[in-house]
Write a protein that holds these residues in place. Sequence first.
Motif, mmCIF file in Angstrom:
data_model
loop_
_atom_site.group_PDB
_atom_site.id
_atom_site.type_symbol
_atom_site.label_atom_id
_atom_site.label_comp_id
_atom_site.label_asym_id
_atom_site.label_seq_id
_atom_site.Cartn_x
_atom_site.Cartn_y
_atom_site.Cartn_z
ATOM 1 N N ASP A 71 50.981 52.098 39.392
ATOM 2 C CA ASP A 71 51.690 51.267 40.367
ATOM 3 C C ASP A 71 51.313 49.806 40.157
ATOM 4 O O ASP A 71 50.127 49.438 40.183
ATOM 5 C CB ASP A 71 51.322 51.725 41.776
ATOM 6 N N ALA A 72 52.304 48.967 39.956
ATOM 7 C CA ALA A 72 52.062 47.542 39.758
ATOM 8 C C ALA A 72 51.305 46.935 40.932
ATOM 9 O O ALA A 72 50.436 46.069 40.752
ATOM 10 C CB ALA A 72 53.390 46.813 39.554
ATOM 11 N N MET A 73 51.616 47.381 42.140
ATOM 12 C CA MET A 73 50.981 46.800 43.318
ATOM 13 C C MET A 73 49.488 47.127 43.379
ATOM 14 O O MET A 73 48.704 46.373 43.955
ATOM 15 C CB MET A 73 51.674 47.294 44.602
ATOM 16 N N TYR A 74 49.076 48.236 42.775
ATOM 17 C CA TYR A 74 47.651 48.574 42.740
ATOM 18 C C TYR A 74 46.879 47.571 41.902
ATOM 19 O O TYR A 74 45.786 47.136 42.293
ATOM 20 C CB TYR A 74 47.443 49.985 42.203
ATOM 21 N N ASP A 75 47.414 47.191 40.747
ATOM 22 C CA ASP A 75 46.749 46.175 39.927
ATOM 23 C C ASP A 75 46.631 44.857 40.683
ATOM 24 O O ASP A 75 45.578 44.204 40.666
ATOM 25 C CB ASP A 75 47.518 45.947 38.623
ATOM 26 N N LEU A 76 47.702 44.442 41.349
ATOM 27 C CA LEU A 76 47.663 43.182 42.095
ATOM 28 C C LEU A 76 46.662 43.249 43.248
ATOM 29 O O LEU A 76 45.953 42.278 43.523
ATOM 30 C CB LEU A 76 49.054 42.845 42.625
ATOM 31 N N ALA A 77 46.593 44.406 43.892
ATOM 32 C CA ALA A 77 45.631 44.569 44.990
ATOM 33 C C ALA A 77 44.205 44.574 44.459
ATOM 34 O O ALA A 77 43.304 43.988 45.074
ATOM 35 C CB ALA A 77 45.919 45.862 45.746
ATOM 36 N N SER A 78 43.977 45.219 43.327
ATOM 37 C CA SER A 78 42.631 45.260 42.746
ATOM 38 C C SER A 78 42.158 43.857 42.379
ATOM 39 O O SER A 78 41.007 43.489 42.617
ATOM 40 C CB SER A 78 42.614 46.156 41.500
ATOM 41 N N LEU A 79 43.051 43.070 41.796
ATOM 42 C CA LEU A 79 42.709 41.709 41.377
ATOM 43 C C LEU A 79 42.337 40.825 42.561
ATOM 44 O O LEU A 79 41.455 39.971 42.461
ATOM 45 C CB LEU A 79 43.882 41.102 40.609
ATOM 46 N N THR A 80 43.003 41.022 43.687
ATOM 47 C CA THR A 80 42.812 40.146 44.844
ATOM 48 C C THR A 80 41.949 40.768 45.937
ATOM 49 O O THR A 80 41.819 40.191 47.013
ATOM 50 C CB THR A 80 44.178 39.744 45.438
ATOM 51 N N LEU A 81 41.352 41.927 45.678
ATOM 52 C CA LEU A 81 40.494 42.571 46.670
ATOM 53 C C LEU A 81 39.357 41.619 47.056
ATOM 54 O O LEU A 81 38.617 41.133 46.210
ATOM 55 C CB LEU A 81 39.907 43.866 46.094
ATOM 56 N N GLY A 82 39.244 41.336 48.337
ATOM 57 C CA GLY A 82 38.226 40.411 48.801
ATOM 58 C C GLY A 82 38.580 38.950 48.592
ATOM 59 O O GLY A 82 37.796 38.062 48.942
ATOM 60 N N HIS A 83 39.744 38.697 48.042
ATOM 61 C CA HIS A 83 40.204 37.319 47.800
ATOM 62 C C HIS A 83 41.659 37.180 48.283
ATOM 63 O O HIS A 83 42.499 36.623 47.582
ATOM 64 C CB HIS A 83 40.101 36.967 46.319
ATOM 65 N N ARG A 84 41.944 37.693 49.454
ATOM 66 C CA ARG A 84 43.327 37.729 49.947
ATOM 67 C C ARG A 84 43.932 36.334 50.048
ATOM 68 O O ARG A 84 45.146 36.166 49.930
ATOM 69 C CB ARG A 84 43.408 38.451 51.294
ATOM 70 N N GLU A 85 43.089 35.325 50.249
ATOM 71 C CA GLU A 85 43.600 33.958 50.378
ATOM 72 C C GLU A 85 44.182 33.438 49.066
ATOM 73 O O GLU A 85 44.897 32.425 49.059
ATOM 74 C CB GLU A 85 42.493 33.023 50.865
ATOM 75 N N LEU A 86 43.917 34.125 47.957
ATOM 76 C CA LEU A 86 44.411 33.699 46.647
ATOM 77 C C LEU A 86 45.594 34.542 46.173
ATOM 78 O O LEU A 86 46.101 34.329 45.069
ATOM 79 C CB LEU A 86 43.273 33.744 45.626
ATOM 80 N N LEU A 87 46.043 35.476 47.000
ATOM 81 C CA LEU A 87 47.174 36.317 46.614
ATOM 82 C C LEU A 87 48.420 35.480 46.331
ATOM 83 O O LEU A 87 49.155 35.754 45.374
ATOM 84 C CB LEU A 87 47.468 37.345 47.711
ATOM 85 N N SER A 88 48.666 34.448 47.124
ATOM 86 C CA SER A 88 49.870 33.635 46.909
ATOM 87 C C SER A 88 49.827 32.949 45.548
ATOM 88 O O SER A 88 50.862 32.793 44.895
ATOM 89 C CB SER A 88 50.029 32.598 48.025
ATOM 90 N N ASP A 89 48.641 32.524 45.102
ATOM 91 C CA ASP A 89 48.524 31.915 43.779
ATOM 92 C C ASP A 89 48.818 32.934 42.686
ATOM 93 O O ASP A 89 49.508 32.632 41.702
ATOM 94 C CB ASP A 89 47.122 31.331 43.581
ATOM 95 N N VAL A 90 48.285 34.144 42.848
ATOM 96 C CA VAL A 90 48.553 35.199 41.869
ATOM 97 C C VAL A 90 50.047 35.505 41.797
ATOM 98 O O VAL A 90 50.628 35.611 40.710
ATOM 99 C CB VAL A 90 47.761 36.472 42.226
ATOM 100 N N LEU A 91 50.683 35.605 42.950
ATOM 101 C CA LEU A 91 52.109 35.942 42.973
ATOM 102 C C LEU A 91 52.966 34.796 42.451
ATOM 103 O O LEU A 91 54.075 35.034 41.964
ATOM 104 C CB LEU A 91 52.535 36.320 44.391
ATOM 105 N N ALA A 92 52.474 33.568 42.526
ATOM 106 C CA ALA A 92 53.211 32.444 41.938
ATOM 107 C C ALA A 92 53.362 32.624 40.435
ATOM 108 O O ALA A 92 54.362 32.209 39.839
ATOM 109 C CB ALA A 92 52.494 31.128 42.243
ATOM 110 N N GLY A 93 52.380 33.244 39.814
ATOM 111 C CA GLY A 93 52.471 33.522 38.388
ATOM 112 C C GLY A 93 53.119 34.847 38.083
ATOM 113 O O GLY A 93 53.790 35.008 37.056
ATOM 114 N N TYR A 94 52.945 35.808 38.995
ATOM 115 C CA TYR A 94 53.470 37.159 38.764
ATOM 116 C C TYR A 94 54.978 37.248 38.963
ATOM 117 O O TYR A 94 55.686 37.894 38.205
ATOM 118 C CB TYR A 94 52.761 38.151 39.685
#
Length: 245
Positions: free
Chosen positions: A177-200
């Motif tokens: 699941d693509a969302m699992y990788d994104l969640a693993s990357l941002t675990l404990g860093h939820r404030e940076l999810l928007s930056d990750v999704l800007a690239g994703y």
Amino acid sequence: MEEVEVVVAHQERATLRVGDVFLKIDADQTRTDVEVEAMAIAPIPTPEVLWRKPPVLALAALPGTALGRLGEPSTASSATWTAAGAAVRTLHDAPLPPWPGRSLDEIASELDSECTWLLANDVLPTDLVTANRRIAETAVRPWTPVFAHGDLQVAHVFVDGDEVTGVVDWSEAGQGDAMYDLASLTLGHRELLSDVLAGYGADADLDVIRAWWSLRSLTAIRWLVEHGFDPSSPGCEVDVLRSQL
């Protein structure tokens, strides 16, 4: 003379660093088989395989440093996190690996057994487990599989400046699941999810990512405790569960 650094060591595997060489020792060679094959076909930078003599796999060190650590504030820039998101998109857009990933039944069964263990052993308050289990169940649904890393925690992504120099630890890779990788990357860093999704890219399901934060944390705690790690350290899995409420 080079010193030997113990990067990680527990009952299942150990990783040592000697100079610019990492030596991974794994009791289960099927995990190493997956790691070697996944690195060979992944469309993003991975460590160079120097040699393999079971149970040891020798890998060249990647340039740069880890993107971050669970439980520690990130010092990487927003642009670096965006670059990490773009690298994840490149991986997910690649052809599927030829081996399957975990099934929905396996994931649901693990969630059930781990929540039962947490409650039976009074590891966490009942309301914390129950509320997070409800959140986690959102992740247990059919998905379109992608080439998933499977353990894309922030410490496994290496960067130099705003460039991703490589991703390590591919033993859990497969169709997932693509969302699992994104969640693993941002675990404990939820404030940076928007930056990750800007690239994703825009097609991310925030509710499912949030659900995977709960599911990954709930199902990791017993393993962490049994292998000498502390999931209740500041910013780690127990704090993630609390932040979900």
